[in-house]
Design an enzyme around this catalytic site. Structure first.
Site, PDB file in Angstrom:
ATOM      1  N   ARG A 123       0.621  -0.938   0.054  1.00  0.00           N
ATOM      2  CA  ARG A 123       0.376   0.452  -0.135  1.00  0.00           C
ATOM      3  C   ARG A 123       1.268   1.858   0.105  1.00  0.00           C
ATOM      4  O   ARG A 123       0.405   2.545   0.096  1.00  0.00           O
ATOM      5  CB  ARG A 123      -0.955   0.333   1.184  1.00  0.00           C
ATOM      6  CG  ARG A 123      -1.719  -1.065   1.672  1.00  0.00           C
ATOM      7  CD  ARG A 123      -2.785  -0.355   2.570  1.00  0.00           C
ATOM      8  NE  ARG A 123      -4.194  -1.612   1.662  1.00  0.00           N
ATOM      9  CZ  ARG A 123      -3.906  -3.106   3.312  1.00  0.00           C
ATOM     10  NH1 ARG A 123      -3.051  -2.782   4.008  1.00  0.00           N
ATOM     11  NH2 ARG A 123      -4.854  -3.699   2.845  1.00  0.00           N
ATOM     12  N   LYS A 145       2.691  11.790 -10.408  1.00  0.00           N
ATOM     13  CA  LYS A 145       2.159  11.117 -10.985  1.00  0.00           C
ATOM     14  C   LYS A 145       2.679   9.915 -11.172  1.00  0.00           C
ATOM     15  O   LYS A 145       3.293  10.089 -12.129  1.00  0.00           O
ATOM     16  CB  LYS A 145       1.505  11.729 -12.406  1.00  0.00           C
ATOM     17  CG  LYS A 145       0.690  12.558 -12.502  1.00  0.00           C
ATOM     18  CD  LYS A 145       0.028  13.331 -13.417  1.00  0.00           C
ATOM     19  CE  LYS A 145      -1.519  14.300 -12.867  1.00  0.00           C
ATOM     20  NZ  LYS A 145      -1.668  15.270 -14.727  1.00  0.00           N
ATOM     21  N   GLU A 187       8.236  20.837 -22.904  1.00  0.00           N
ATOM     22  CA  GLU A 187       7.828  20.830 -21.509  1.00  0.00           C
ATOM     23  C   GLU A 187       8.190  21.505 -20.548  1.00  0.00           C
ATOM     24  O   GLU A 187       7.916  22.538 -19.805  1.00  0.00           O
ATOM     25  CB  GLU A 187       7.567  18.992 -20.941  1.00  0.00           C
ATOM     26  CG  GLU A 187       7.756  18.261 -21.041  1.00  0.00           C
ATOM     27  CD  GLU A 187       5.379  18.087 -20.491  1.00  0.00           C
ATOM     28  OE1 GLU A 187       5.369  19.158 -20.093  1.00  0.00           O
ATOM     29  OE2 GLU A 187       5.146  16.327 -21.403  1.00  0.00           O
ATOM     30  N   LYS A 229       6.203  24.050 -11.640  1.00  0.00           N
ATOM     31  CA  LYS A 229       5.609  22.686 -11.066  1.00  0.00           C
ATOM     32  C   LYS A 229       4.622  22.562  -9.674  1.00  0.00           C
ATOM     33  O   LYS A 229       4.273  21.944  -9.244  1.00  0.00           O
ATOM     34  CB  LYS A 229       6.255  21.813 -12.579  1.00  0.00           C
ATOM     35  CG  LYS A 229       5.339  20.286 -11.203  1.00  0.00           C
ATOM     36  CD  LYS A 229       5.703  18.715 -12.568  1.00  0.00           C
ATOM     37  CE  LYS A 229       4.337  18.139 -12.808  1.00  0.00           C
ATOM     38  NZ  LYS A 229       4.253  16.366 -13.381  1.00  0.00           N
ATOM     39  N   GLU A 239      -5.194  16.942  -8.603  1.00  0.00           N
ATOM     40  CA  GLU A 239      -5.678  17.726  -9.950  1.00  0.00           C
ATOM     41  C   GLU A 239      -7.286  17.820  -9.997  1.00  0.00           C
ATOM     42  O   GLU A 239      -7.689  17.584 -10.860  1.00  0.00           O
ATOM     43  CB  GLU A 239      -5.065  16.612 -11.530  1.00  0.00           C
ATOM     44  CG  GLU A 239      -5.536  17.468 -12.339  1.00  0.00           C
ATOM     45  CD  GLU A 239      -5.088  16.548 -13.765  1.00  0.00           C
ATOM     46  OE1 GLU A 239      -3.588  16.389 -13.889  1.00  0.00           O
ATOM     47  OE2 GLU A 239      -5.704  16.713 -15.098  1.00  0.00           O
ATOM     48  N   ARG A 243      -4.263  22.183 -11.514  1.00  0.00           N
ATOM     49  CA  ARG A 243      -3.209  20.882 -12.243  1.00  0.00           C
ATOM     50  C   ARG A 243      -2.959  20.845 -13.398  1.00  0.00           C
ATOM     51  O   ARG A 243      -2.785  20.519 -14.434  1.00  0.00           O
ATOM     52  CB  ARG A 243      -2.989  20.140 -11.154  1.00  0.00           C
ATOM     53  CG  ARG A 243      -1.377  18.890 -11.178  1.00  0.00           C
ATOM     54  CD  ARG A 243      -1.396  17.891 -10.428  1.00  0.00           C
ATOM     55  NE  ARG A 243      -0.548  16.805 -10.585  1.00  0.00           N
ATOM     56  CZ  ARG A 243       0.042  16.223 -10.298  1.00  0.00           C
ATOM     57  NH1 ARG A 243      -0.121  16.011  -8.711  1.00  0.00           N
ATOM     58  NH2 ARG A 243       1.034  15.235 -10.728  1.00  0.00           N
ATOM     59  N   ASN A 247      -1.319  20.352 -18.621  1.00  0.00           N
ATOM     60  CA  ASN A 247      -1.799  19.572 -19.382  1.00  0.00           C
ATOM     61  C   ASN A 247      -1.772  20.211 -21.220  1.00  0.00           C
ATOM     62  O   ASN A 247      -2.255  19.722 -22.326  1.00  0.00           O
ATOM     63  CB  ASN A 247      -2.614  18.748 -19.188  1.00  0.00           C
ATOM     64  CG  ASN A 247      -2.825  17.656 -17.955  1.00  0.00           C
ATOM     65  OD1 ASN A 247      -1.371  16.771 -17.894  1.00  0.00           O
ATOM     66  ND2 ASN A 247      -3.609  17.018 -16.941  1.00  0.00           N
ATOM     67  N   HIS A 250      -1.326  18.433 -24.067  1.00  0.00           N
ATOM     68  CA  HIS A 250      -1.413  16.926 -23.591  1.00  0.00           C
ATOM     69  C   HIS A 250      -3.200  15.977 -24.540  1.00  0.00           C
ATOM     70  O   HIS A 250      -2.440  14.895 -24.574  1.00  0.00           O
ATOM     71  CB  HIS A 250      -1.544  16.744 -22.019  1.00  0.00           C
ATOM     72  CG  HIS A 250      -0.163  17.002 -22.175  1.00  0.00           C
ATOM     73  ND1 HIS A 250       0.707  18.141 -22.254  1.00  0.00           N
ATOM     74  CD2 HIS A 250       0.877  16.089 -21.336  1.00  0.00           C
ATOM     75  CE1 HIS A 250       2.049  18.219 -21.207  1.00  0.00           C
ATOM     76  NE2 HIS A 250       2.024  16.863 -21.382  1.00  0.00           N
ATOM     77  N   HIS A 254      -1.464  13.186 -26.201  1.00  0.00           N
ATOM     78  CA  HIS A 254      -1.975  11.610 -25.652  1.00  0.00           C
ATOM     79  C   HIS A 254      -2.649  10.957 -27.318  1.00  0.00           C
ATOM     80  O   HIS A 254      -2.224  10.071 -27.294  1.00  0.00           O
ATOM     81  CB  HIS A 254      -2.868  12.157 -24.274  1.00  0.00           C
ATOM     82  CG  HIS A 254      -2.327  12.453 -23.597  1.00  0.00           C
ATOM     83  ND1 HIS A 254      -3.174  12.455 -22.645  1.00  0.00           N
ATOM     84  CD2 HIS A 254      -0.533  12.413 -23.550  1.00  0.00           C
ATOM     85  CE1 HIS A 254      -1.891  12.500 -21.759  1.00  0.00           C
ATOM     86  NE2 HIS A 254      -0.297  12.249 -21.800  1.00  0.00           N
ATOM     87  N   HIS A 272       6.955  11.356 -26.502  1.00  0.00           N
ATOM     88  CA  HIS A 272       6.397  12.622 -26.100  1.00  0.00           C
ATOM     89  C   HIS A 272       6.379  14.037 -26.241  1.00  0.00           C
ATOM     90  O   HIS A 272       5.283  14.497 -26.376  1.00  0.00           O
ATOM     91  CB  HIS A 272       6.389  12.025 -24.573  1.00  0.00           C
ATOM     92  CG  HIS A 272       5.161  12.825 -23.619  1.00  0.00           C
ATOM     93  ND1 HIS A 272       4.117  12.792 -23.682  1.00  0.00           N
ATOM     94  CD2 HIS A 272       5.644  13.510 -22.973  1.00  0.00           C
ATOM     95  CE1 HIS A 272       3.248  13.164 -22.851  1.00  0.00           C
ATOM     96  NE2 HIS A 272       4.348  13.984 -21.931  1.00  0.00           N
TER      97      HIS A 272
HETATM   98  N1  GLY Z   1       2.564  15.924 -16.034  1.00  0.00           N
HETATM   99  C1  GLY Z   1       1.137  16.444 -15.792  1.00  0.00           C
HETATM  100  C2  GLY Z   1       1.228  16.580 -14.330  1.00  0.00           C
HETATM  101  O1  GLY Z   1       2.077  15.998 -13.373  1.00  0.00           O
HETATM  102  O2  GLY Z   1       0.197  17.225 -13.434  1.00  0.00           O
END
Ligand code: GLY
Length: 366
Positions: A123, A145, A187, A229, A239, A243, A247, A250, A254, A272
């Site tokens: 966990r 993430k 990025e 960030k 998010e 947050r 993206n 993105h 994606h 990416h």
């Molecule tokens: N890569 C986007 C984030 O970490 O929220």
């Protein structure tokens, strides 16, 4: 050069260190190991370059530690439930206890997959991120993430699991191919695009020195990106709101990556960062098509991405309709229609929900 430090506050605060030689700093690396079990997880590209160095540094600092290494094949195609399962098996075989620490040594694929294994083993055990690509240093190693890909899309299975620490050793950037380095700048540029027009000015002024891998400038670019960030994930770790600004570009990226994967498997076509570069240009175009931004800002972004050697057009062979269909499955899509990160101007992004599909289709067709 002293390392840059960026602290990430929150329920589980941690420090990001950026500078040369950090993978050899056994005392710092071992200070994150609460128990005796350390598992270094890496891929077949990075492990031969650095795993022994990290293992030796840890062993020197903590002779009592039990240290093992688990390596999986390099590439996005490896970010699978099968490799997640193999990493869990490695933790089990190693006898990792709840105070074990997993050291994720590599790029975004390693960080995401190893981080997800750390999130799930018993966990949740500590994970120290040791990013070795620019892209991982400025984005995926920070913020917690973690995920793997499935056939229906990238990153659809995962968890939020903040790292215990991040050590970004800038000497590892020297082993990156020029293509990988350029991809990371997509990025970096993103942070300027979403929240800091002054950073875009700085990137425009320093493009050539950054592409020539000037160590001090690279460390500054990474540190400024991580600070942006950190500020965002501190305020919105899961998010629920802002947050999502991270993206920017993105949703398009994606869709491009998933659609390409249907033809080449993950890892074929644009990588990416390259897909994010194209995606940001499309997001800027969509913003001006919807009348919320000036097209000149999009042109500026496009020119900067091109100066960094990044693609700015959809790859030939990708068709708008299937891309749109992919976007409907994107995690940022909601019941009420497509949701995009758009911008009002350079340095001022915002979330826009209920975007008309016809406008998206027209942007993809333009
Ligand atoms: N890569 C986007 C984030 O970490 O929220």
């Amino acid at each position: 050069m002293n390392p840059h430090m960026v602290d990430v506050d929150g329920a589980a605060p941690y420090r990001i260190q950026i500078g040369p030689g950090l993978l050899e700093d056994g005392t710092a690396l071992a200070s994150m190991l609460r128990g005796r079990h350390a598992l270094i997880v890496s891929d077949s590209h990075v492990a031969p370059l650095y795993a022994q160095r990290v293992q030796q540094a840890l062993a020197n600092a903590r002779p009592d530690a039990r240290i093992a290494t688990h390596v999986f094949p390099a590439g996005e195609a490896s970010k699978t439930l099968a490799n997640f399962s193999a990493t869990i098996d490695a933790l089990a075989m190693h006898g990792a206890t709840r105070d074990a620490c997993l050291y994720a040594l590599g790029g975004g694929v390693v960080g995401d997959l190893a981080g997800f294994a750390a999130a799930c083993w018993m966990r949740g055990i500590d994970c120290v991120q040791l990013p070795t690509t620019l892209l991982a240093m400025v984005d995926s190693s920070v913020g917690g993430k973690t995920a793997v890909d499935i056939a229906q899309g990238k990153n659809l299975v995962g968890a939020f699991h903040p790292p215990r620490a991040v050590f970004a050793d800038t000497t590892t950037l020297r082993s990156l191919s020029p293509r990988e380095l350029r991809a990371g700048f997509a990025e970096v540029i993103k942070y300027g695009a979403i929240v800091d027009v002054g950073f875009l000015d700085w990137l425009e002024a320093n493009t050539n020195r950054l592409l020539a891998s000037d160590d001090a400038l690279l460390a500054e670019a990474i540190s400024r990106s991580c600070a942006h960030k950190a500020a965002i994930v501190e305020r919105d770790p899961f998010e629920h709101g802002e947050r999502a600004l991270l993206n920017f570009g993105h949703t398009f990226a994606h869709a491009i990556e998933t659609e390409q994967a249907a033809f080449f498997g993950y890892g074929g076509g644009l990588n990416h960062g390259e897909a994010v570069a194209v995606g940001m240009v499309l997001a800027a175009k969509l913003s001006s098509a919807l009348g919320i931004a000036d097209a000149a800002d999009g042109e500026r972004l496009r020119a900067l991405l091109q100066a960094f050697g990044l693609p700015v057009e959809l790859p030939v062979g990708l068709n708008p309709a299937p891309l749109l269909a992919r976007m409907r499955l994107d995690k940022k899509a909601q019941g009420s229609g497509l949701r995009f990160i758009l911008w009002d101007r350079a340095g001022a992004a915002r979330i826009v929900a209920g975007v008309d599909e016809a406008a998206v289709l027209a942007t993809l067709q333009a």
